[in-house]
Design an enzyme around this catalytic site. Structure first.
Site, PDB file in Angstrom:
ATOM      1  N   HIS A 245      74.009  11.759 -40.245  1.00 56.94           N
ATOM      2  CA  HIS A 245      74.811  10.616 -39.776  1.00 56.94           C
ATOM      3  C   HIS A 245      76.201  11.132 -39.406  1.00 56.94           C
ATOM      4  O   HIS A 245      76.794  11.892 -40.166  1.00 56.94           O
ATOM      5  CB  HIS A 245      74.904   9.551 -40.879  1.00 56.94           C
ATOM      6  CG  HIS A 245      75.347   8.219 -40.360  1.00 56.94           C
ATOM      7  ND1 HIS A 245      76.634   7.981 -39.919  1.00 56.94           N
ATOM      8  CD2 HIS A 245      74.677   7.042 -40.190  1.00 56.94           C
ATOM      9  CE1 HIS A 245      76.729   6.726 -39.512  1.00 56.94           C
ATOM     10  NE2 HIS A 245      75.550   6.132 -39.662  1.00 56.94           N
ATOM     11  N   ARG A 291      72.573   9.555 -32.136  1.00 58.12           N
ATOM     12  CA  ARG A 291      73.214  10.057 -33.350  1.00 58.12           C
ATOM     13  C   ARG A 291      73.332  11.587 -33.393  1.00 58.12           C
ATOM     14  O   ARG A 291      74.343  12.131 -33.813  1.00 58.12           O
ATOM     15  CB  ARG A 291      72.351   9.592 -34.523  1.00 58.12           C
ATOM     16  CG  ARG A 291      73.137   9.232 -35.714  1.00 58.12           C
ATOM     17  CD  ARG A 291      72.242   8.535 -36.704  1.00 58.12           C
ATOM     18  NE  ARG A 291      72.585   7.129 -36.769  1.00 58.12           N
ATOM     19  CZ  ARG A 291      72.039   6.280 -37.630  1.00 58.12           C
ATOM     20  NH1 ARG A 291      71.123   6.705 -38.471  1.00 58.12           N
ATOM     21  NH2 ARG A 291      72.400   5.022 -37.644  1.00 58.12           N
ATOM     22  N   ARG A 387      65.754   9.439 -34.994  1.00 56.89           N
ATOM     23  CA  ARG A 387      65.511   8.013 -35.221  1.00 56.89           C
ATOM     24  C   ARG A 387      66.575   7.152 -34.545  1.00 56.89           C
ATOM     25  O   ARG A 387      67.772   7.413 -34.671  1.00 56.89           O
ATOM     26  CB  ARG A 387      65.514   7.734 -36.730  1.00 56.89           C
ATOM     27  CG  ARG A 387      65.383   6.267 -37.077  1.00 56.89           C
ATOM     28  CD  ARG A 387      65.329   6.085 -38.582  1.00 56.89           C
ATOM     29  NE  ARG A 387      66.543   6.486 -39.231  1.00 56.89           N
ATOM     30  CZ  ARG A 387      67.529   5.651 -39.574  1.00 56.89           C
ATOM     31  NH1 ARG A 387      67.434   4.361 -39.318  1.00 56.89           N
ATOM     32  NH2 ARG A 387      68.605   6.093 -40.177  1.00 56.89           N
TER      33      ARG A 387
END
Ligand code: FAD
Ligand code: SIN
Length: 550
Positions: A245, A291, A387
């Protein structure tokens, strides 16, 4: 010596199983996937839900940004499908994504009918945006506490079924396999080893972020389910894909607290330590690029500026809006003297999510009969190499329900209860039962030291940017700890370490196999996708990690 022997003997006896438990369905994990599965099987028989800690201690409970679902007027399931596939860099399994996005709206509307209170604008559901979404499609609750709301509603719903029992602080050590059928699991609870037999077992143990020294994940996320399934002979896929992240709080005195991507969705921007915005130079979607791209851009800026962090800036947004929209993040940052409405927030990436896991089909089925997997521990293929934000709570809901449905439809004889008294739910251990032996012999292992070294090793050598040299160093270091994997175990901490080492090995081996860069797997020595880019790295006990096409 005799006294020591006596102590050891008595300790050993205290670890021997005194009883066997049975249920129709055994669910390992009480996060979104496990709870949703429990709700599905509960009307069909007795259910045991295991958690290794407090009931709500799970990644689910910490989820902030929200849950992605094509429910807004401006959205369509086809667009959600397209965004998911695009973010996954061509490695998503299209059929699995189709199921996710098509069944998403119904499972969320059902959740709302059970009492889930998502934030609203007037009477209409409020949707936010996150990275790589082309629409505002993320539902959220209490601003930035979506996970807590999900846990609250799912736990409340599970409690309405008298058929469901919960065992908390019940650490699953291994699955019980007979003739390639999973017939239960062995649990360590209060120093007692308890075999639990069931017709079907659903593995929903969550992720493995704790393998890394910087992570958003709670302490429970040690990859147990992945390692347990591997030991049992399950096939695993895509283990090299770890999502980092981009934005966690970077402050020596603060925990690695997540700063939700929804903040960027609402207009927050990233600046380097010289106060210069940089994301537009890296991607056309700037702060809302996928991301993996934002994470690597941050690392690149940190290297260029010789800094340990960059900044997240919300100071240009309306202060009342920021406080109202992100109340949890606002108050947590204030504890560390950062007022997010006035100050730049120091941030740095951290390990967040594992895309790989136990290979499972559209109904959560695995290669082992009677064993299903759902949630982060599973690899349905919906996330591919990266994802899409807020798709994992949805995956837990959709595939948790599917795994539960498939488990409840299994037509098998009740779990083998050799020597069991008919009708009894708690039985003496039949003599013929084979239980893994736990030995008292590990006092020489400095668990905390190895755990910490492992976490630093993974961050430094198997992190956001890897190469053959770093991965080989990690592999050699992991080999030094090999003996630990063979030792007997007596405590949750030792077992967790064993699972962490197993999972780390699988990540390293898969990352070595993939000589190419795609999505979250970035090799500085192979910057192109590589010839095998569309294949999946498959792991199974007794075989070297190898490519598979399916
Ligand atoms: P978890 O929720 O992690 O639950 C795992 C369960 O397994 C726990 O009950 C645990 O006790 C149990 N367990 C584990 N090992 C054992 C064992 N050996 N024996 C017995 N029980 C065991 N995703 C989104 O879609 N949207 C978001 O906004 C979002 N925000 C996030 C924020 C944070 C800080 C984090 C960490 C993750 C976030 N994610 C988000 C990811 C998402 O929360 C997780 O992927 C998802 O909740 C995983 O659900 P799960 O049911 O698979 O596992
Ligand atoms: C976040 O709020 O940034 C986390 C969302 C996610 O992991 O999907």
């Amino acid at each position: 010596m005799q006294t020591v022997d006596l102590i050891l003997k008595s300790l050993y006896i205290s670890l021997m199983p005194r009883s066997v438990k049975t249920a129709d369905f055994l669910i390992i994990g009480g996060g979104v996937a496990g709870l949703r599965a429990a709700i599905e099987v509960a009307p069909k028989g007795s259910v045991v839900v295991l958690t290794k800690d407090k009931p709500a201690e799970s990644s689910t409970g910490y989820a902030q940004g929200g849950i992605a679902v094509a429910l807004s007027d401006e959205d369509e399931v086809g667009i959600h499908h397209r965004d998911t596939i695009k973010a996954g860099n061509g490695l998503c399994k299209e059929e699995a994504v189709k199921v996710l996005v098509e069944e998403g709206p119904a499972v969320i509307l059902e959740l709302i009918s059970w009492g889930a209170e998502f934030d609203r604008e007037g009477s209409r559901l409020a949707f936010t945006r996150e990275a790589a979404h082309s629409r505002r499609r993320i539902l959220h609750a209490h601003g930035d506490s979506t996970g807590k709301e999900l846990e609250r509603v799912l736990i409340k719903k599970v409690r309405t079924f008298p058929s469901v029992s919960r065992y908390d602080f019940a650490f699953t050590t291994d699955l019980i396999i007979e003739d390639n059928r999973c017939v239960g699991a062995v649990v360590l609870k209060d120093k007692e080893v308890i075999p639990i037999y069931a017709k079907a077992v659903i593995l929903a143990t969550g992720g493995a972020g704790q393998l890394y020294s910087r992570t958003t994940n709670p302490l429970i996320a040690t990859g147990d389910g992945i390692a347990i399934a591997y030991r049992a002979g399950a096939v695993l896929d895509d283990m090299e894909f770890i999502q980092f992240h981009p934005t966690t709080l970077y402050s020596p005195s603060a925990p690695q607290f997540l700063l939700s991507e929804a903040m960027r969705g609402e207009g927050a921007i990233l600046k380097n330590i010289h106060g210069k915005r940089f994301m537009p130079q890296y991607h056309e979607m700037a702060e809302l690029a996928p991301r993996d791209i934002v994470t690597r851009a941050i690392i690149s800026e940190m290297v260029k500026t010789k800094a340990k962090h960059v900044y997240l800036d919300l100071t240009h947004l309306d202060k009342d809006f920021v406080k109202r929209r992100f109340p949890g993040i606002y108050s947590t940052c204030l504890l560390f003297d950062i007022d997010i409405t006035e100050d730049l927030i120091p941030v740095c990436p951290a390990a967040h999510y594992i895309m790989g896991g136990v290979k499972s089909g559209l109904n959560g089925e695995t290669n082992i009969n009677g064993l299903f997997a759902a949630g982060e521990a599973a690899c349905t293929g919906v996330h591919g190499a990266n994802r899409l934000a807020s798709n994992s709570l949805l995956e837990g809901m959709v595939y948790g329900a599917r795994a539960g449905k498939a488990a409840s439809e299994l037509r098998v004889e009740p779990a083998p209860l050799r020597g069991a008294r008919a009708g009894s739910s708690e039985l003496r251990v039949p003599k013929s039962l084979k239980i893994p032996k736990f030995k008292i012999q590990n006092s020489k292992i400095d668990i905390e030291k190895i755990r910490s070294s492992l976490r630093r090793l993974m961050w430094n050598k198997v992190g956001i940017i890897r190469c053959k040299e770093s991965l080989t160093t990690a592999k050699e270091k992991l080999r030094e700890w090999d003996s630990i994997l063979k030792a007997g175990f007596t405590s949750r901490a030792e077992l967790e370490l064993k699972n962490m080492l197993t999972t780390a090995n699988l990540i390293v081996e898969s990352a070595l196999l993939r000589e190419g860069s795609i999505g979250a797997h970035y090799r500085s020595d192979f910057k192109e996708k590589g010839e095998n880019w569309q294949r999946h790295a498959l792991c199974q006990k007794g075989r070297a990690v190898e490519w598979s096409n399916a």
